[in-house]
Design a protein around this motif. Structure first.
Motif, PDB file in Angstrom:
ATOM      1  N   ARG B 311       0.842  -1.204   0.000  1.00  0.00           N
ATOM      2  CA  ARG B 311       0.000   0.000   0.000  1.00  0.00           C
ATOM      3  C   ARG B 311       0.877   1.253   0.000  1.00  0.00           C
ATOM      4  N   ARG B 389      -5.135   0.329  -1.367  1.00  0.00           N
ATOM      5  CA  ARG B 389      -5.690  -0.666  -0.435  1.00  0.00           C
ATOM      6  C   ARG B 389      -6.066  -1.941  -1.183  1.00  0.00           C
ATOM      7  N   ARG B 392      -3.052  -3.786  -1.793  1.00  0.00           N
ATOM      8  CA  ARG B 392      -2.617  -4.404  -0.532  1.00  0.00           C
ATOM      9  C   ARG B 392      -3.301  -5.747  -0.304  1.00  0.00           C
ATOM     10  N   ASP B 393      -4.556  -5.827  -0.736  1.00  0.00           N
ATOM     11  CA  ASP B 393      -5.368  -7.013  -0.451  1.00  0.00           C
ATOM     12  C   ASP B 393      -5.241  -8.100  -1.505  1.00  0.00           C
TER      13      ASP B 393
END
Lengths: 267, 403
Positions: B311, B389, B392-393
């Motif tokens: 992120r 984000r 990031r996931d």
């Protein structure tokens, strides 16, 4: 005719100028120094219409050296006992309907195009000429000025007293004046000065006409001592000449000296 | 190390970022330019206004006549208030102003003055030195009979330095008075703050008007930074406690102040619009970028880069994009405004009041530009946050299977 009048005017101006250099002429009258305050009061009285209204047609000719000549005509209505006057311009067409209304210490200028009254000052120039709005007010030399000097002089064909005047208060437009009063009590010429003594204006009353038991100037010439231009190598001063015709003492309606009347006339 | 990686990714993907970077650059240039020009206009107004009215903050004593003792007492009161307020003046002026009834005569010509300014050259001469003098020496104004006239006035009168002209005024009661003055300098000022303005010695004007030589209408406070005028006026007013009134000089120029406020509002509006455009653009761009870099991100996760680092990497790239756009925008702003300010604009009607000796004036205020830059950075980061984000996931196994 024009040449004759110019010659008379030049002669008057020369005499007025020479008076600054010449020593006083013949001594006073055999009776001693006259009462100059009374002389001023008489000068005021001769041209003031306390018992009647006054109206006349004024024709103004403004000569601006290098710029040409312009002519305006106005009807002037005066009620001296109330210190009020109304002026309405009748010529040229562009200025027709414009007017001034003085009531006491208040002076308004009316513009018929904008249909609006604007507060103005008696000390302002009348229609951008050398005459001032205060020139149309009743004469109050005795009240406004005190005499600080005197001499005898001849002005043209008139034997005159030349009086140096100083304003009594600071609200008088021209704080210093020099005035020529002939033996018949009429003002023949004036020189207006600033507070510091700068010569600002010269006025010559070339002729008077009798109206009832009073007098009204027939022809007046005003020279601006500060404005002018060089024409053909010589400096010529700005000049306003006005003549007064058709004087009348006919009573005027009270409504004459109101804004409404000026507005109606303007329309 | 993360920064290094971000920088490398940024440079390797420069084509992707180019368009949005140019958009940020153009937007920042636009906002910078408008704000710099508005600041320049504001500066010129304040400089001219201060010269015209006698300071950045004006304390008005009033026009009523007074004797020397009363004037001295009032002056002491005002000076004490200034001292107690903590305001540090660059200079203090005492002025007498005379309005539209002033006339200047020379050689048969007459010119009405919009304002006759009576000033003390010894205390205020330095502050007036910004006037564009085209003839004569303003230092000669130490002569109490000296006068500085505008170029327009000089031309209409046909007057030159050394000529004696006559100033006509009306005394306090209305009587006409005249005073000779000698032209010491001629200045060029084509705005309303100088077109028909005459500078003379204050005592000379006071006496011509019929006042005590120590008479003054206003006390002016010059400041090092004109932007502090509002605060300074408020502090001085507090100390004056209602006896006199202090106001920033722009108060006397309400229409111009309104115009400047409108221009500033426009620039803030543009900035807000820019912020929205950037945010939306970043959001969309990064969605595409994240989609296109899914395998890359999966690889990074597979080799041990943690979710928060992914992120942060995305956010760092967005930050670099914003910084490059901002720097580029600032460089372009400086270049273009410098070039435009070389163009003489003397003859352009209506612009006179905003020009500095005939050229466009612009001022980059560090605090304003920093705030704008910070806003753009924050908006950029905000736009990139969502996709960051999402990146990031991303699961490594899933990412590696993506074509």
């Amino acid at each position: 005719m024009r040449r004759i009048l110019r010659a008379r005017l030049c002669g008057l101006m020369v005499l007025l100028a020479a008076s600054a250099l010449a020593s006083p002429l013949a001594a006073q009258s055999a009776g001693g120094t006259p009462d100059f305050a009374q002389m001023l009061r008489k000068a005021d009285a001769l041209v003031t219409f306390k018992d009647s209204d006054f109206s006349a047609l004024y024709t103004f000719v403004q000569e601006s050296p290098g710029q040409g000549t312009s002519t305006k005509q106005a009807m002037v209505f005066r009620r001296d006992r109330q210190n009020t006057y109304l002026i309405i311009l009748v010529k040229p067409e562009d200025d027709k309907g414009k007017g001034y209304l003085k009531s006491g210490n208040n002076l308004w200028f009316y513009d018929p195009v904008a249909r609006r009254f604007t507060f103005t000052s008696a000390k302002d120039r009348f229609q951008n000429m050398n005459a001032r709005n205060s020139d149309f007010t009743r004469s109050n030399l005795a009240g406004d000025y005190k005499v600080t000097g005197s001499a005898r002089q001849k002005l043209g064909k008139f034997d005159c007293w030349v009086l140096d005047l100083q304003a009594r208060t600071d609200d008088i437009g021209f704080p210093r004046m020099k005035i020529w009063i002939s033996d018949d009590g009429l003002v023949r010429g004036t020189e207006d000065y600033s507070f510091s003594g700068q010569h600002l204006r010269t006025t010559a009353f070339l002729a008077y006409q009798q109206v009832g038991d009073r007098y009204v100037p027939q022809k007046v010439v005003i020279l601006d001592e500060l404005r002018g231009a060089k024409v053909n190598g010589a400096f010529s001063k700005e000049r306003t000449t006005y003549t007064i015709e058709r004087p009348s003492l006919q009573a005027l309606p009270d409504a004459t000296f109101t804004k409404a009347w000026l507005e109606n006339l303007g329309e | 190390m993360l920064l290094q990686v971000a920088f490398r990714n940024f440079t390797r993907n420069s084509r992707r970022f180019l368009l949005l970077g140019l958009a940020i650059c153009a937007g920042y240039f636009f906002v910078c330019s408008i704000q710099s020009l508005v600041s320049g206009l504001s500066k010129q107004i304040n400089v001219r206004g201060a010269r015209y009215y006698g300071g950045h903050v004006i304390v008005t004593r009033g026009k009523d006549a007074a004797d020397a003792a009363t004037l001295g007492e009032q002056d002491r009161l005002i000076m004490d208030a200034i001292s107690r307020s903590g305001v540090r003046p660059a200079a203090i002026s005492h002025r007498t102003h005379y309005g539209v009834e002033g006339l200047v005569f020379f050689n048969g010509e007459s010119v009405p003055m919009r304002r006759v300014i009576g000033m003390d050259w010894t205390t205020e001469g330095r502050m007036i030195s910004g006037l564009q003098i085209i003839s004569g020496n303003p230092a000669d104004m130490n002569d109490s009979r000296g006068a500085m006239i505008s170029e327009v006035t000089a031309r209409r009168l046909g007057a030159r330095v050394g000529d004696q002209v006559t100033l006509q005024v009306n005394r306090d009661g209305g009587a006409v008075n005249t005073v000779p003055v000698w032209v010491k300098a001629i200045f060029r000022e084509v705005s309303i703050f100088g077109y028909y303005t005459l500078y003379v010695d204050r005592s000379l004007l006071d006496q011509a008007l019929g006042f005590d030589p120590a008479y003054f209408v206003t006390v002016g406070i010059y400041l090092e930074d004109y932007r502090a005028a509002d605060r300074a006026a408020a502090r001085i007013n507090h100390e004056l406690d209602g006896k006199f009134s202090a106001a920033p000089v722009v108060t006397f120029m309400t229409e111009i102040r309104t115009l400047l406020r409108a221009l500033a509002a426009v620039s803030y509006g543009i900035l807000a619009l820019l912020a929205v455009v950037i945010a939306v653009g970043i959001l969309n761009l990064y969605r595409v970028i994240i989609y296109e870099r899914t395998r890359e991100i999966g690889t990074m996760r597979a080799i041990g880069i943690q979710r928060p680092q992914v992120r942060n990497l995305i956010l760092l790239e967005a930050l670099l994009l914003a910084v490059c756009g901002i720097v580029g925008g600032m460089v372009v702003t400086v270049l273009i405004l410098t070039a435009v300010s070389q163009i003489p604009l003397n003859s352009t009607a209506g612009l006179d009041i905003f020009l500095d000796k005939g050229h466009l004036s612009w001022v980059m205020n560090a605090d304003t530009l920093a705030a704008d830059a910070l806003l753009i950075v924050l908006v950029t980061l905000a736009g990139a946050l969502g996709p960051a984000r999402a990146a990031r996931d991303i699961e490594p196994a899933v990412a590696m299977r993506t074509e």
